[in-house]
Design an enzyme around this catalytic site. Structure first.
Site, PDB file in Angstrom:
ATOM      1  N   SER A  16      23.621  71.565  54.842  1.00 44.56           N
ATOM      2  CA  SER A  16      25.026  71.914  55.079  1.00 44.56           C
ATOM      3  C   SER A  16      25.547  73.200  54.659  1.00 44.56           C
ATOM      4  O   SER A  16      24.908  73.834  53.939  1.00 44.56           O
ATOM      5  CB  SER A  16      25.725  70.747  54.321  1.00 44.56           C
ATOM      6  OG  SER A  16      27.163  71.155  54.032  1.00 44.56           O
TER       7      SER A  16
ATOM      8  N   TYR B  85      26.873  66.235  45.386  1.00 42.24           N
ATOM      9  CA  TYR B  85      26.397  66.139  46.748  1.00 42.24           C
ATOM     10  C   TYR B  85      26.000  67.305  47.301  1.00 42.24           C
ATOM     11  O   TYR B  85      24.722  67.692  47.765  1.00 42.24           O
ATOM     12  CB  TYR B  85      27.597  65.725  47.637  1.00 42.24           C
ATOM     13  CG  TYR B  85      27.519  66.366  48.914  1.00 42.24           C
ATOM     14  CD1 TYR B  85      26.653  65.383  49.835  1.00 42.24           C
ATOM     15  CD2 TYR B  85      28.038  67.390  49.641  1.00 42.24           C
ATOM     16  CE1 TYR B  85      26.475  65.576  51.083  1.00 42.24           C
ATOM     17  CE2 TYR B  85      27.850  67.718  51.060  1.00 42.24           C
ATOM     18  CZ  TYR B  85      26.997  66.892  51.693  1.00 42.24           C
ATOM     19  OH  TYR B  85      26.642  67.212  52.993  1.00 42.24           O
TER      20      TYR B  85
ATOM     21  N   LYS C 166      21.748  68.950  48.155  1.00 35.82           N
ATOM     22  CA  LYS C 166      21.377  69.857  49.619  1.00 35.82           C
ATOM     23  C   LYS C 166      20.486  70.989  49.437  1.00 35.82           C
ATOM     24  O   LYS C 166      19.743  71.407  49.964  1.00 35.82           O
ATOM     25  CB  LYS C 166      22.703  70.070  50.342  1.00 35.82           C
ATOM     26  CG  LYS C 166      23.313  68.983  51.174  1.00 35.82           C
ATOM     27  CD  LYS C 166      22.480  68.241  52.269  1.00 35.82           C
ATOM     28  CE  LYS C 166      23.031  66.952  53.012  1.00 35.82           C
ATOM     29  NZ  LYS C 166      22.106  66.138  53.497  1.00 35.82           N
TER      30      LYS C 166
HETATM   31  N1  UFG Z   1      42.037  68.760  54.972  1.00 35.90           N
HETATM   32  C1  UFG Z   1      43.192  68.463  54.703  1.00 35.90           C
HETATM   33  N2  UFG Z   1      43.773  67.084  54.745  1.00 35.90           N
HETATM   34  C2  UFG Z   1      43.046  66.213  54.700  1.00 35.90           C
HETATM   35  C3  UFG Z   1      41.541  66.161  54.890  1.00 35.90           C
HETATM   36  C4  UFG Z   1      41.333  67.868  54.757  1.00 35.90           C
HETATM   37  O1  UFG Z   1      44.178  69.435  54.663  1.00 35.90           O
HETATM   38  O2  UFG Z   1      43.423  64.985  54.637  1.00 35.90           O
HETATM   39  C5  UFG Z   1      41.420  70.088  54.723  1.00 35.90           C
HETATM   40  C6  UFG Z   1      40.589  70.381  53.584  1.00 35.90           C
HETATM   41  O3  UFG Z   1      41.412  70.901  52.561  1.00 35.90           O
HETATM   42  C7  UFG Z   1      39.889  71.590  54.413  1.00 35.90           C
HETATM   43  C8  UFG Z   1      39.664  71.287  55.915  1.00 35.90           C
HETATM   44  O4  UFG Z   1      40.936  70.080  56.093  1.00 35.90           O
HETATM   45  O5  UFG Z   1      40.401  72.723  54.231  1.00 35.90           O
HETATM   46  C9  UFG Z   1      38.387  70.450  56.256  1.00 35.90           C
HETATM   47  O6  UFG Z   1      38.211  69.572  55.268  1.00 35.90           O
HETATM   48  P1  UFG Z   1      36.967  68.127  55.429  1.00 35.90           P
HETATM   49  O7  UFG Z   1      37.290  67.304  54.274  1.00 35.90           O
HETATM   50  O8  UFG Z   1      37.009  67.607  56.799  1.00 35.90           O
HETATM   51  O9  UFG Z   1      35.901  69.156  55.332  1.00 35.90           O
HETATM   52  P2  UFG Z   1      35.077  70.184  54.185  1.00 35.90           P
HETATM   53  O10 UFG Z   1      34.892  71.497  54.939  1.00 35.90           O
HETATM   54  O11 UFG Z   1      35.851  69.882  52.926  1.00 35.90           O
HETATM   55  O12 UFG Z   1      33.782  69.560  53.960  1.00 35.90           O
HETATM   56  C10 UFG Z   1      32.835  69.318  55.087  1.00 35.90           C
HETATM   57  C11 UFG Z   1      31.886  68.044  54.655  1.00 35.90           C
HETATM   58  C12 UFG Z   1      30.989  68.429  53.559  1.00 35.90           C
HETATM   59  C13 UFG Z   1      30.182  69.466  53.780  1.00 35.90           C
HETATM   60  C14 UFG Z   1      31.139  70.597  54.143  1.00 35.90           C
HETATM   61  C15 UFG Z   1      30.239  71.904  54.354  1.00 35.90           C
HETATM   62  O13 UFG Z   1      32.693  66.991  54.257  1.00 35.90           O
HETATM   63  O14 UFG Z   1      29.925  67.154  53.543  1.00 35.90           O
HETATM   64  O15 UFG Z   1      31.941  70.552  55.159  1.00 35.90           O
HETATM   65  O16 UFG Z   1      31.333  72.910  54.364  1.00 35.90           O
HETATM   66  F1  UFG Z   1      29.642  69.888  52.721  1.00 35.90           F
END
Ligand code: UFG
Length: 342
Positions: free
Chosen positions: A127, A152, A156
């Site tokens: 990841s 998590y 990784k």
């Molecule tokens: N976000 C919102 N509202 C929500 C959900 C997410 O604004 O309800 C934003 C988050 O703050 C972030 C973006 O959308 O800025 C993406 O969020 P995600 O939760 O979809 O993804 P992340 O980048 O936080 O995490 C993902 C995977 C992880 C992995 C990571 C690697 O979920 O498993 O990418 O960068 F580790």
């Protein structure tokens, strides 16, 4: 039929899309999953796309005896793609032991079974989380790995080290580590897609569930980041493009064409999009409005990250080609189909 490939976590989101691409490329696929975060229905979806139902074993990779039984039963497996893992960042903070056990014990068991059964080729789901907040963007594979901000993420990082040590110790073991950015979307047939348990943590399932009326309002986590519109930036990659990279990785290992061991590749588009930009593309592509409110930043989130995918582009001959609008439309089609069928 080409060689046999074992896919752990093969009923899950990225796993099921990869099974489709492997079968389409002619491989015989054996799926292992403990169904803790997916259902066996996804294999019906796979079969409706490819016409082939893969062999399935309901096995937990933490159960070494059962896992070894699969290697013994399906002789002559040529490669393993190891997806099986727990993946919710927030949950991992609450239940670290579950994550260390599930993600690391399963990895050790898979690697041990591979050695004992003389299976030489290994593709691992890593990841972009290993980079934390990179200093230089786009981030390349040689960027320093940052201290993990969640159990998590730590699993990784440790997994990558375990694989590195094992390839040093055993010249017969060859591995490709794939660092995913943010996988989104569903198969164009809408026969398989992402099935989050309960309230989604990830952005796109929350967007589609809000658009369909299952959730009242999407919370945009922060509009005060140092980005053009203030919301956080990620590199969203279409799950089918991502799945195809796994087939290429397997082919590269089977052809002994890898140049280092392990080889590490970023899988992203090279383009960063903010949360607000994603909402704009989604609304334009689907014609559906998404109720949203700006709330505080989510703890542990980084500001911005996007990939430099040039190594995967040149070495694997792979590019994430699908436009964002198409990825988001496919997620929407999947959401509509899911709700129709319930
Ligand atoms: N976000 C919102 N509202 C929500 C959900 C997410 O604004 O309800 C934003 C988050 O703050 C972030 C973006 O959308 O800025 C993406 O969020 P995600 O939760 O979809 O993804 P992340 O980048 O936080 O995490 C993902 C995977 C992880 C992995 C990571 C690697 O979920 O498993 O990418 O960068 F580790």
């Amino acid at each position: 039929m080409k060689e046999k490939i074992l896919v752990t976590g093969g009923t899950g989101y990225i796993g099921s899309h990869t099974v489709v691409e492997l079968q389409t490329a002619g491989y015989e696929v054996i799926v292992i999953d403990n169904l803790s975060n997916s259902t066996v229905d996804s294999l019906n979806g796979v079969a409706s796309i490819t016409g082939i139902t893969p062999a399935f074993e309901k096995i937990d990779c933490c159960d070494k005896l059962a896992l070894d039984g699969v290697f013994k039963k399906h002789q002559d497996i040529k490669a393993v793609i190891h997806f099986a893992a727990s993946k919710a960042v927030g949950e991992s903070v609450e239940k670290p032991l579950l994550y260390y056990r599930n993600n690391l014990v399963s990895l050790l068991n898979v690697l041990e079974c591979m050695t004992e059964n003389k299976v030489p080729n290994f593709v691992f789901s890593s990841s972009a989380t290993v980079y934390g907040q990179p200093e230089i963007l786009p981030v390349t594979e040689d960027a320093p790995v940052q201290p993990a901000t969640s159990p998590y993420g730590n699993t990784k990082q440790i997994a990558e080290e375990v694989i590195r040590d094992c390839t040093v110790a055993d010249a017969n073991l060859k591995s490709v580590i794939l660092r995913y950015f943010n996988p989104v979307g569903a198969h164009p047939s809408a026969a398989i897609g992402e099935l989050p348990n309960g309230i989604p943590n990830n952005l796109i399932p929350f967007v589609t569930q809000t658009a369909i009326g299952l959730r009242e309002c999407l919370s945009v986590f922060g509009d005060d980041y140092n980005t053009p519109d203030g919301s956080a930036i990620r590199d969203y990659i279409y799950v089918v493009d991502l799945a195809k990279a796994h087939v290429i990785a397997v082919e590269r290992l089977l052809a002994c064409a890898n140049k280092t061991n392990p080889e590490i590749f970023n899988l992203g588009t090279g383009k960063g999009l903010s949360v607000l930009e994603i909402l704009e593309v989604f609304e334009k592509a689907t014609g559906v409005k998404v109720n949203r409110k700006i709330v505080a930043r989510r703890t542990g989130d980084i500001e911005k990250v996007w990939a430099d995918p040039s190594l995967a582009n040149t070495e694997l001959g792979w590019t994430a080609k699908t436009p964002t609008s198409e990825m988001l439309s496919s997620a929407w089609e999947w959401e509509k189909k899911l709700r129709d069928s319930r």
